[in-house]
Scaffold this motif. Structure first.
Motif, PDB file in Angstrom:
ATOM      1  N   UNK A  40       0.781  -1.342   0.125  1.00 55.01           N
ATOM      2  CA  UNK A  40       0.040  -0.004   0.115  1.00 55.01           C
ATOM      3  C   UNK A  40       0.676   1.313  -0.196  1.00 55.01           C
ATOM      4  N   UNK A  41       1.942   1.269   0.150  1.00 56.14           N
ATOM      5  CA  UNK A  41       2.669   2.460   0.191  1.00 56.14           C
ATOM      6  C   UNK A  41       3.239   2.797  -0.983  1.00 56.14           C
ATOM      7  N   UNK A  42       3.203   4.056  -1.570  1.00 57.58           N
ATOM      8  CA  UNK A  42       3.587   4.426  -2.982  1.00 57.58           C
ATOM      9  C   UNK A  42       4.713   5.180  -2.893  1.00 57.58           C
ATOM     10  N   UNK A  43       6.027   4.854  -2.861  1.00 60.10           N
ATOM     11  CA  UNK A  43       7.455   5.353  -2.680  1.00 60.10           C
ATOM     12  C   UNK A  43       7.369   6.719  -3.441  1.00 60.10           C
ATOM     13  N   UNK A  44       6.793   6.743  -4.911  1.00 62.51           N
ATOM     14  CA  UNK A  44       6.972   7.940  -5.575  1.00 62.51           C
ATOM     15  C   UNK A  44       6.311   9.186  -4.850  1.00 62.51           C
ATOM     16  N   UNK A  45       5.059   8.802  -4.201  1.00 63.56           N
ATOM     17  CA  UNK A  45       4.352  10.053  -3.656  1.00 63.56           C
ATOM     18  C   UNK A  45       4.344  10.332  -2.105  1.00 63.56           C
ATOM     19  N   UNK A  46       4.917   9.197  -1.610  1.00 64.92           N
ATOM     20  CA  UNK A  46       5.031   9.177  -0.198  1.00 64.92           C
ATOM     21  C   UNK A  46       3.927   9.275   0.424  1.00 64.92           C
TER      22      UNK A  46
END
Length: 186
Positions: A32-38
């Motif tokens: 669930x964590x989107x690294x691109x948008x934090x």
């Protein structure tokens, strides 16, 4: 579970539960964590869909956010309160229901953002607590109970969005639960 196992003297079980908790935390972040948008989203790195206040707050409140990302996710939550669509276009506005409102309130307060909660309480347009108090055709004196939904539909005596009272007790008055201690084996 690890904490409960420790409190009851089941240390071997506590170790297993701690390991399981780490595995769950890692799997949750991978999903669930989107690294691109934090931010936490419905599909992690595969989408930016549903990077909601509730998604950020649930992860923070449950202790699932790695320490190095906590501030970024908290900042995202604050941004989302200001970006939430409201009648007047000004924020912040809280957006959470049965599942999200408690974590949103707790997370903002624990993150030192009581200012956001206070400012949200000052709003009078939908969705807001001030909107509930406003005079309407149906309620010339405003509501005296909490409705079920931000749009004042359905039940008008419901606790779904009343979690702000938790902040009144813990955040403003400073009333906190006592620490857990080990269970006596007498």
């Amino acid at each position: 579970m690890a904490r409960m196992a420790n409190l009851t003297g089941h240390t071997a079980d506590a170790v297993l539960y701690e390991r399981l908790a780490l595995e769950i935390r890692n799997a949750f972040n991978a999903a669930f964590y989107n690294t691109a948008i934090g931010r936490y989203t419905s599909f992690g790195n595969n989408s930016t869909v549903n990077a909601t206040q509730t998604a950020q707050a649930l992860a923070l409140d449950a202790g699932l956010v790695p320490e190095e990302h906590r501030q970024q996710v908290l900042d995202a939550l604050v941004e989302l309160t200001y970006e939430y669509p409201s009648q007047d276009g000004h924020g912040p506005h809280l957006s959470g229901g049965t599942i999200g409102m408690g974590p949103i309130v707790r997370t903002l307060s624990a993150g030192g953002r009581d200012d956001i909660l206070w400012e949200a309480l000052q709003q009078n347009d939908q969705p807001s607590y001030g909107f509930f108090l406003a005079s309407t055709t149906q309620n010339s004196q405003g509501l005296t109970t909490m409705p079920e939904r931000w749009n004042i539909e359905d039940s008008r005596n419901h606790m779904i969005v009343a979690q702000i009272e938790e902040w009144f007790h813990a955040g403003i008055a400073g009333i906190q639960p006592t620490a857990l201690t080990t269970v006596s084996k007498s």
